[in-house]
Design a protein around this motif. Structure first.
Motif, mmCIF file in Angstrom:
data_model
loop_
_atom_site.group_PDB
_atom_site.id
_atom_site.type_symbol
_atom_site.label_atom_id
_atom_site.label_comp_id
_atom_site.label_asym_id
_atom_site.label_seq_id
_atom_site.Cartn_x
_atom_site.Cartn_y
_atom_site.Cartn_z
ATOM 1 N N VAL A 125 33.429 10.044 20.862
ATOM 2 C CA VAL A 125 34.206 10.779 21.893
ATOM 3 C C VAL A 125 33.977 10.087 23.431
ATOM 4 O O VAL A 125 33.064 9.460 23.507
ATOM 5 C CB VAL A 125 33.939 12.197 21.956
ATOM 6 N N LYS A 126 34.893 10.570 24.114
ATOM 7 C CA LYS A 126 34.986 9.892 25.593
ATOM 8 C C LYS A 126 35.301 11.269 26.386
ATOM 9 O O LYS A 126 36.155 12.065 26.191
ATOM 10 C CB LYS A 126 36.213 9.011 25.594
ATOM 11 N N ASP A 147 36.227 12.337 30.312
ATOM 12 C CA ASP A 147 37.201 11.782 31.411
ATOM 13 C C ASP A 147 36.050 11.829 32.718
ATOM 14 O O ASP A 147 35.345 12.882 32.733
ATOM 15 C CB ASP A 147 38.254 12.719 31.888
ATOM 16 N N GLU A 194 44.789 3.500 29.401
ATOM 17 C CA GLU A 194 44.676 4.698 29.938
ATOM 18 C C GLU A 194 46.062 5.142 30.857
ATOM 19 O O GLU A 194 46.825 4.288 30.943
ATOM 20 C CB GLU A 194 43.857 4.567 31.147
ATOM 21 N N ASP A 210 37.233 16.414 30.586
ATOM 22 C CA ASP A 210 37.911 16.490 29.275
ATOM 23 C C ASP A 210 37.571 15.594 28.409
ATOM 24 O O ASP A 210 37.383 14.415 28.703
ATOM 25 C CB ASP A 210 39.403 16.511 29.575
ATOM 26 N N LYS A 211 37.567 16.055 26.993
ATOM 27 C CA LYS A 211 36.944 15.244 25.791
ATOM 28 C C LYS A 211 38.433 14.755 25.117
ATOM 29 O O LYS A 211 38.956 15.382 24.755
ATOM 30 C CB LYS A 211 35.970 16.110 24.895
ATOM 31 N N THR A 212 38.131 13.450 24.811
ATOM 32 C CA THR A 212 39.052 12.780 23.769
ATOM 33 C C THR A 212 38.207 12.321 22.472
ATOM 34 O O THR A 212 37.306 11.621 22.871
ATOM 35 C CB THR A 212 39.699 11.673 24.740
ATOM 36 N N ASP A 213 38.988 12.507 21.431
ATOM 37 C CA ASP A 213 38.388 12.100 20.228
ATOM 38 C C ASP A 213 38.702 10.520 19.974
ATOM 39 O O ASP A 213 39.788 10.461 19.907
ATOM 40 C CB ASP A 213 38.448 12.819 18.877
ATOM 41 N N ILE A 214 37.918 9.549 19.838
ATOM 42 C CA ILE A 214 38.499 8.290 19.616
ATOM 43 C C ILE A 214 38.473 7.905 18.289
ATOM 44 O O ILE A 214 39.697 7.346 17.777
ATOM 45 C CB ILE A 214 37.443 7.500 20.362
#
Length: 187
Positions: free
Chosen positions: A123-124, A126, A187, A131-135
């Motif tokens: 995960v990343k 911001d 991005e 804010d979490k983003t699943d990669i």
């Protein structure tokens, strides 16, 4: 040049120099920011040792990327719960914090902070909002736990690193001989 007493410190696990500040991370969950020329303690951050195993060599880890300091504090064990905190290093204000079960140390680049979660996701976060983003999702989750005689468990050997220039993220899973490299999304 100078010597400084670091109160309540058992052992140093990480030193980082940036912008004339020495960042010190310790086994005893005390973390210091020192003025390089004098050794004066500019800031001291202390966290309780509740629920942290004695074998842990990093009750809290930190990464400085640009003007953002990311702290990763291990809060529950054996559930691998960690608290991530992002602080604006220029204004000394907290940007965000989140609790998440993780199995790797935090790493960061200018696009955000990265780690592996207990359920096998890279995960990343911001850098400004958290804010979490699943990669990517590893299926099944590649979690290998080691149990002590007391029944406590720990995960070993899970690592994440990022390269900003080539927009790559690297993942090593402790129960594997494979090192994975992934291109980061634009991005």
């Amino acid at each position: 040049a100078w010597t400084t007493n670091l109160p309540f410190t058992r052992s140093v696990t990480k030193l980082l120099v940036r912008d004339n500040i020495l960042y010190v991370d310790t086994v005893s969950a005390n973390h210091f920011l020192l003025e390089i020329e004098s050794g004066k303690i500019l800031q001291s951050i202390s966290y309780p040792n509740d629920n942290v195993p004695i074998w842990s060599d990093h009750l809290m880890d930190f990464v400085l990327e640009g003007n953002i300091m990311y702290f990763q504090k291990h809060t529950k064990f054996p559930d691998s719960e960690t608290e991530l905190i992002a602080i604006d290093n220029l204004t000394d204000t907290q940007l965000w914090n989140v609790n998440i079960p993780s199995i790797s140390r935090i790493t960061a680049n200018s696009f955000g902070a990265y780690l592996l979660t207990l359920d096998g996701k890279l995960v990343k976060f911001d850098p400004r909002s958290g804010d979490k983003t699943d990669i990517i999702q590893f299926v099944p989750p590649p979690i290998l736990r080691h149990y002590s005689e007391k029944g406590t468990a720990r995960e070993l050997g899970y690592h994440v690193a990022v390269d900003t220039e080539n927009r790559l993220v690297f993942v090593y899973l402790g129960d594997s001989t494979q090192l994975f490299a992934y291109h980061l999304p634009q991005e």
